[in-house]
Motif scaffolding. Structure first.
Motif, PDB file in Angstrom:
ATOM      1  N   UNK A 150       0.836  -1.202   0.000  1.00 23.02           N
ATOM      2  CA  UNK A 150       0.000   0.000   0.000  1.00 23.02           C
ATOM      3  C   UNK A 150       0.871   1.253   0.000  1.00 23.02           C
ATOM      4  N   UNK A 151       1.907   1.266   0.820  1.00 22.35           N
ATOM      5  CA  UNK A 151       2.813   2.424   0.870  1.00 22.35           C
ATOM      6  C   UNK A 151       3.538   2.602  -0.468  1.00 22.35           C
ATOM      7  N   UNK A 152       3.993   1.506  -1.051  1.00 22.44           N
ATOM      8  CA  UNK A 152       4.679   1.585  -2.341  1.00 22.44           C
ATOM      9  C   UNK A 152       3.724   2.067  -3.430  1.00 22.44           C
ATOM     10  N   UNK A 153       2.480   1.610  -3.375  1.00 26.16           N
ATOM     11  CA  UNK A 153       1.502   2.045  -4.373  1.00 26.16           C
ATOM     12  C   UNK A 153       1.229   3.536  -4.243  1.00 26.16           C
ATOM     13  N   UNK A 154       1.151   4.006  -3.022  1.00 24.69           N
ATOM     14  CA  UNK A 154       0.930   5.437  -2.803  1.00 24.69           C
ATOM     15  C   UNK A 154       2.091   6.252  -3.352  1.00 24.69           C
ATOM     16  N   UNK A 155       3.325   5.787  -3.085  1.00 24.36           N
ATOM     17  CA  UNK A 155       4.517   6.487  -3.600  1.00 24.36           C
ATOM     18  C   UNK A 155       4.521   6.508  -5.131  1.00 24.36           C
ATOM     19  N   UNK A 156       3.970   5.497  -5.733  1.00 27.56           N
ATOM     20  CA  UNK A 156       3.909   5.428  -7.190  1.00 27.56           C
ATOM     21  C   UNK A 156       2.860   6.393  -7.749  1.00 27.56           C
ATOM     22  N   UNK A 157       1.753   6.555  -7.050  1.00 29.22           N
ATOM     23  CA  UNK A 157       0.665   7.385  -7.557  1.00 29.22           C
ATOM     24  C   UNK A 157       0.863   8.885  -7.354  1.00 29.22           C
ATOM     25  N   UNK A 158       1.540   9.284  -6.294  1.00 25.23           N
ATOM     26  CA  UNK A 158       1.676  10.718  -6.004  1.00 25.23           C
ATOM     27  C   UNK A 158       2.305  11.479  -7.176  1.00 25.23           C
ATOM     28  N   UNK A 159       3.428  11.018  -7.759  1.00 29.93           N
ATOM     29  CA  UNK A 159       3.976  11.762  -8.898  1.00 29.93           C
ATOM     30  C   UNK A 159       3.046  11.764 -10.122  1.00 29.93           C
ATOM     31  N   UNK A 160       2.245  10.726 -10.272  1.00 34.53           N
ATOM     32  CA  UNK A 160       1.297  10.691 -11.385  1.00 34.53           C
ATOM     33  C   UNK A 160       0.245  11.780 -11.197  1.00 34.53           C
ATOM     34  N   UNK A 190     -10.685  19.200 -25.467  1.00 26.97           N
ATOM     35  CA  UNK A 190     -11.032  17.878 -24.959  1.00 26.97           C
ATOM     36  C   UNK A 190      -9.903  17.241 -24.158  1.00 26.97           C
ATOM     37  N   UNK A 191      -8.665  17.635 -24.404  1.00 28.52           N
ATOM     38  CA  UNK A 191      -7.552  17.102 -23.617  1.00 28.52           C
ATOM     39  C   UNK A 191      -7.748  17.389 -22.130  1.00 28.52           C
ATOM     40  N   UNK A 192      -8.323  18.549 -21.820  1.00 27.20           N
ATOM     41  CA  UNK A 192      -8.612  18.877 -20.413  1.00 27.20           C
ATOM     42  C   UNK A 192      -9.618  17.897 -19.825  1.00 27.20           C
ATOM     43  N   UNK A 193     -10.568  17.462 -20.612  1.00 27.46           N
ATOM     44  CA  UNK A 193     -11.560  16.495 -20.156  1.00 27.46           C
ATOM     45  C   UNK A 193     -10.878  15.168 -19.831  1.00 27.46           C
ATOM     46  N   UNK A 194     -10.068  14.687 -20.760  1.00 29.66           N
ATOM     47  CA  UNK A 194      -9.367  13.414 -20.549  1.00 29.66           C
ATOM     48  C   UNK A 194      -8.425  13.474 -19.357  1.00 29.66           C
ATOM     49  N   UNK A 195      -7.644  14.525 -19.302  1.00 31.47           N
ATOM     50  CA  UNK A 195      -6.694  14.674 -18.199  1.00 31.47           C
ATOM     51  C   UNK A 195      -7.443  14.855 -16.881  1.00 31.47           C
ATOM     52  N   UNK A 196      -8.553  15.596 -16.925  1.00 31.09           N
ATOM     53  CA  UNK A 196      -9.365  15.778 -15.714  1.00 31.09           C
ATOM     54  C   UNK A 196      -9.892  14.446 -15.198  1.00 31.09           C
ATOM     55  N   UNK A 197     -10.328  13.585 -16.109  1.00 30.79           N
ATOM     56  CA  UNK A 197     -10.812  12.258 -15.721  1.00 30.79           C
ATOM     57  C   UNK A 197      -9.688  11.445 -15.090  1.00 30.79           C
ATOM     58  N   UNK A 198      -8.536  11.438 -15.728  1.00 32.28           N
ATOM     59  CA  UNK A 198      -7.397  10.670 -15.202  1.00 32.28           C
ATOM     60  C   UNK A 198      -6.959  11.222 -13.843  1.00 32.28           C
TER      61      UNK A 198
END
Length: 166
Positions: A120-130, A144-152
């Motif tokens: 869980x800690x490793x997964x969190x460290x992976x997601x924060x920079x994303x 539309x790129x804002x829509x896609x990026x907003x969703x992600x």
């Protein structure tokens, strides 16, 4: 050999004790303990066993002949045990893999009675920079790129909140 989720699932279950393909297929059926998270149809279970045996991650251990057709029990090898241990504690690289691979890893940890805190800690460290990168990308996007990026970005933030709850 690159392993997919069917192979990882079979390898993890085999690591618990010697098991035959029919038992793994029952665990990964829609109503099975692991199938609630990730389903592996019986033919894929047997294909995964063959690939794992070829890669020397599992080996035929014995034959069980009680009350039905003989069934080969497969046991994990030392190499298989090392491989699955690394996989179980490695974060998934993509947010889209949280629903499948990450939840499957949590289900296997639960099944085995092991603590998933490091995962869980490793997964969190992976997601924060994303999440951070998506926030920067969103600011400079148009149309539309804002829509896609907003969703992600919203999905990634929700995933972080989920990890924090765990």
């Amino acid at each position: 050999m690159r392993l997919g989720l069917p192979e990882w699932t079979v390898l993890a279950v085999t690591g618990e004790r010697p098991v035959h393909g029919f038992a793994v297929a029952a665990l990964t059926a829609p109503d099975g303990e692991l199938g609630r998270v990730w389903q592996v149809p019986r033919p894929l279970v047997y294909r995964a066993i063959g690939r794992l045996e070829e890669a020397e991650l599992v080996t035929a251990d014995s034959v069980e002949a009680a009350g039905g057709p003989p069934r080969t029990l497969y046991a994990i090898t030392d190499l298989g045990r090392r491989q699955v241990g690394g996989w179980l504690n490695a974060p998934v690289p993509h947010i889209r893999d949280l629903r499948s691979e990450f939840l499957l890893k949590l289900a296997i940890h639960h099944r085995q009675g092991s603590d998933p805190a490091d995962l869980i800690a490793a997964q969190r460290r992976t997601l924060v920079p994303i999440v951070d990168a998506l926030a920067e990308e969103h600011a400079g996007a148009d149309a539309f790129d804002r829509v896609l990026i907003g969703w992600r970005r919203a999905s990634a933030q929700a995933a972080l909140a989920f990890l924090d709850e765990l």
